[in-house]
Design a protein around this motif. Structure first.
Motif, PDB file in Angstrom:
ATOM      1  N   SER A   1      56.779  14.981 -52.087  1.00 38.47           N
ATOM      2  CA  SER A   1      57.684  13.939 -52.578  1.00 38.47           C
ATOM      3  C   SER A   1      56.998  13.139 -53.675  1.00 38.47           C
ATOM      4  O   SER A   1      55.786  12.947 -53.671  1.00 38.47           O
TER       5      SER A   1
ATOM      6  N   GLY B   1      58.011   9.974 -54.186  1.00 41.98           N
ATOM      7  CA  GLY B   1      58.212   8.567 -53.860  1.00 41.98           C
ATOM      8  C   GLY B   1      59.154   7.894 -54.838  1.00 41.98           C
ATOM      9  O   GLY B   1      59.150   6.670 -54.978  1.00 41.98           O
ATOM     10  N   GLN B   2      59.983   8.693 -55.509  1.00 39.37           N
ATOM     11  CA  GLN B   2      60.943   8.188 -56.485  1.00 39.37           C
ATOM     12  C   GLN B   2      62.351   8.654 -56.118  1.00 39.37           C
ATOM     13  O   GLN B   2      62.523   9.664 -55.428  1.00 39.37           O
ATOM     14  N   THR B   3      63.325   7.919 -56.579  1.00 38.34           N
ATOM     15  CA  THR B   3      64.731   8.273 -56.425  1.00 38.34           C
ATOM     16  C   THR B   3      65.377   8.277 -57.801  1.00 38.34           C
ATOM     17  O   THR B   3      65.111   7.389 -58.618  1.00 38.34           O
TER      18      THR B   3
ATOM     19  N   SER C   1      64.861   7.299 -62.998  1.00 36.50           N
ATOM     20  CA  SER C   1      63.932   7.564 -61.899  1.00 36.50           C
ATOM     21  C   SER C   1      63.186   6.271 -61.563  1.00 36.50           C
ATOM     22  O   SER C   1      62.504   5.702 -62.418  1.00 36.50           O
TER      23      SER C   1
ATOM     24  N   ARG D   1      61.150   3.846 -58.217  1.00 29.99           N
ATOM     25  CA  ARG D   1      60.542   3.883 -56.893  1.00 29.99           C
ATOM     26  C   ARG D   1      61.615   3.707 -55.827  1.00 29.99           C
ATOM     27  O   ARG D   1      62.606   3.005 -56.020  1.00 29.99           O
ATOM     28  N   GLU D   2      61.395   4.338 -54.671  1.00 31.75           N
ATOM     29  CA  GLU D   2      62.453   4.463 -53.675  1.00 31.75           C
ATOM     30  C   GLU D   2      63.051   3.114 -53.264  1.00 31.75           C
ATOM     31  O   GLU D   2      64.272   2.946 -53.232  1.00 31.75           O
TER      32      GLU D   2
ATOM     33  N   ARG E   1      66.934   1.894 -53.958  1.00 33.77           N
ATOM     34  CA  ARG E   1      67.885   1.518 -52.905  1.00 33.77           C
ATOM     35  C   ARG E   1      68.474   0.138 -53.182  1.00 33.77           C
ATOM     36  O   ARG E   1      69.680  -0.093 -53.017  1.00 33.77           O
TER      37      ARG E   1
ATOM     38  N   CYS F   1      72.698   8.847 -56.295  1.00 33.48           N
ATOM     39  CA  CYS F   1      71.235   8.842 -56.221  1.00 33.48           C
ATOM     40  C   CYS F   1      70.766   9.994 -55.340  1.00 33.48           C
ATOM     41  O   CYS F   1      71.503  10.451 -54.462  1.00 33.48           O
TER      42      CYS F   1
ATOM     43  N   PRO G   1      66.764  11.745 -53.747  1.00 32.36           N
ATOM     44  CA  PRO G   1      65.299  11.655 -53.742  1.00 32.36           C
ATOM     45  C   PRO G   1      64.685  12.723 -54.631  1.00 32.36           C
ATOM     46  O   PRO G   1      65.232  13.825 -54.784  1.00 32.36           O
TER      47      PRO G   1
ATOM     48  N   ASP H   1      61.543  15.233 -55.558  1.00 31.42           N
ATOM     49  CA  ASP H   1      60.385  15.931 -55.023  1.00 31.42           C
ATOM     50  C   ASP H   1      60.171  17.209 -55.806  1.00 31.42           C
ATOM     51  O   ASP H   1      60.998  17.603 -56.638  1.00 31.42           O
TER      52      ASP H   1
END
Length: 420
Positions: A198, A200-202, A243, A245-246, A250, A283, A285, A287
């Motif tokens: 992953s 760690g980004q969305t 892109s 950070r998660e 959110r 959105c 995730p 990876d």
């Protein structure tokens, strides 16, 4: 009343085909059309109803198609069915910076005038591309689309492969192509594992209407938390792939449209004037995920089922279309020579062709994302100087452009606009 061809595609089923394809997104239909137009019988299985994506209002989803992908779509009879003229990408500007501070002084600028093939790519809305695929499949006599049924089982033997659908029906073929995404059931049932990690980004995906024209320019802004792509659509509209950070992603997705634009604005800048949202926000995730093998006995993986990459430069669908062109060329060539198209040694030709290229690109995008998605002063200086140096070297820029267009190396025939 539906015409017979449409009724056959929506409701029909072929018990025995040369090739079974699982996945009705874009790669599956593209592979099906390429093979069927070359004389093989094909069944495409789509778990979803056939019309929904083609008839919805604009929802913000769009693709940046490379020149090679455009060539493939023309070769398989899809391009001319697009209900709206695609938006050419005339220039690409790549910058580095921080939100609210503007871009760094060094940047990369690619112009379509630097290559002979014309625009570097085209932006096409998902609903329009899917509608074009549906129309092309309706008019292809060797192709059957089975919709609204999920594949729940598959079995192979020395002569072929059989899949079982959720409604209890069985389909048989000589080879099975898994075009069913990163969580491919085809790969899992074939015993093919995956390697990845992953970020760690969305990715937040949406579309904006803006006051000023974009002039066909695509922008890639590298920011400390992840890249922001601004991609031109027809009219004064642009598609956004942000892109982040998660946790921040959110939080941004939970905001009202007005508050969302207020958060986006410092990252976007004001060069296109006033902004408003068009359609919905999505959105997903981010990876990196690579199949440990692209093939197994009677099975081949295509697109995200084989490789899931970071959306930098919008190469995901283009990589999938490269797989489609290579696998189609391998299977059609083997068929014409009288070989068993599902034999492992035939399928391994496809893997040898595609796996090195797609793995190298996936890992290259991984390095770029890690290099740029940070606020290290040392790395910032190094990457900005690097972009400035590349921008000053026309020959190197041209090489990058041809790579992104899918025209370098050994492109498959369909990617060059040639028939199989």
């Amino acid at each position: 009343m539906d015409n017979p061809a449409r009724a056959r595609i929506v409701k029909g089923m072929t018990q025995q085909s040369d090739v079974l394809i699982v996945g009705g997104g874009l790669n599956g239909p593209a592979l099906g059309l390429a093979l069927a137009r070359a004389g093989l019988s094909v069944t495409v299985v789509d778990a979803h109803p056939p019309r929904a994506r083609a008839e919805i209002d604009f929802d913000g989803r769009a693709y940046a198609l490379a020149i090679a992908s455009r060539n493939l779509l023309k070769s398989i009879g899809v391009w001319d069915f697009l209900p709206q003229r695609p938006q050419p990408i005339e220039q690409i500007k790549t910058t580095d910076g921080r939100p609210g501070e503007g871009p760094a002084p060094f940047f990369l600028h690619f112009d379509s005038a630097e290559i002979e093939e014309g625009p570097m790519g085209y932006m096409v809305e998902d609903r329009h591309l899917y509608a074009a695929f549906l129309q092309a499949m309706r008019e292809c006599p060797n192709l059957t689309l089975v919709s609204g049924a999920e594949v729940v089982g598959q079995a192979t033997d020395g002569t072929g492969v059989m899949v079982t659908l959720s409604d209890g029906r069985n389909l048989k073929g000589r080879v099975l192509a898994g075009c069913d995404g990163r969580r491919s059931g085809t790969a899992r049932r074939a015993g093919i594992g995956r390697t990845g990690w992953s970020y760690g980004q969305t990715a937040i995906v949406c579309a904006l209407a803006h006051e000023h024209p974009h002039h066909g320019i695509a922008y890639q802004h590298f920011l400390p938390s992840g890249p922001l792509a601004i991609l031109p659509l027809t009219g004064n509209r642009s598609a956004i792939v942000w892109s982040e950070r998660e946790a921040a992603a959110r939080a941004a997705m939970a905001l009202s449209d007005t508050d969302f634009l207020a958060v986006l604005r410092p990252r976007f800048g004001d060069f296109l004037g006033a902004l408003s949202l068009v359609g919905r926000r999505f959105c997903y995730p981010l990876d990196l995920t690579l199949a440990n093998s692209y093939v197994a006995p009677r099975v081949a993986l295509v697109g995200d089922a084989a490789h899931g990459v970071h959306p930098i430069a919008g190469q995901g669908l283009n990589l999938g279309f490269r797989d489609v062109a290579a696998l189609a060329e391998v299977l059609v060539g083997a068929h014409r020579r009288g070989e068993d198209i599902g034999a492992l040694d035939v399928l391994e030709r496809y893997q040898a062709w595609r796996r090195p290229d797609s793995t190298a690109l996936a890992l290259g995008m991984d390095v770029v994302n890690r290099l740029f998605s940070n606020d290290s002063m040392i790395l910032r200086v190094a990457r900005d100087l690097g972009m400035g140096a590349v921008n000053a070297l026309p020959g190197l820029k041209r090489t990058f452009m041809r790579n992104a267009a899918g025209l370098s190396g050994r492109p498959a025939r369909l990617l060059r606009g040639l028939p199989l």
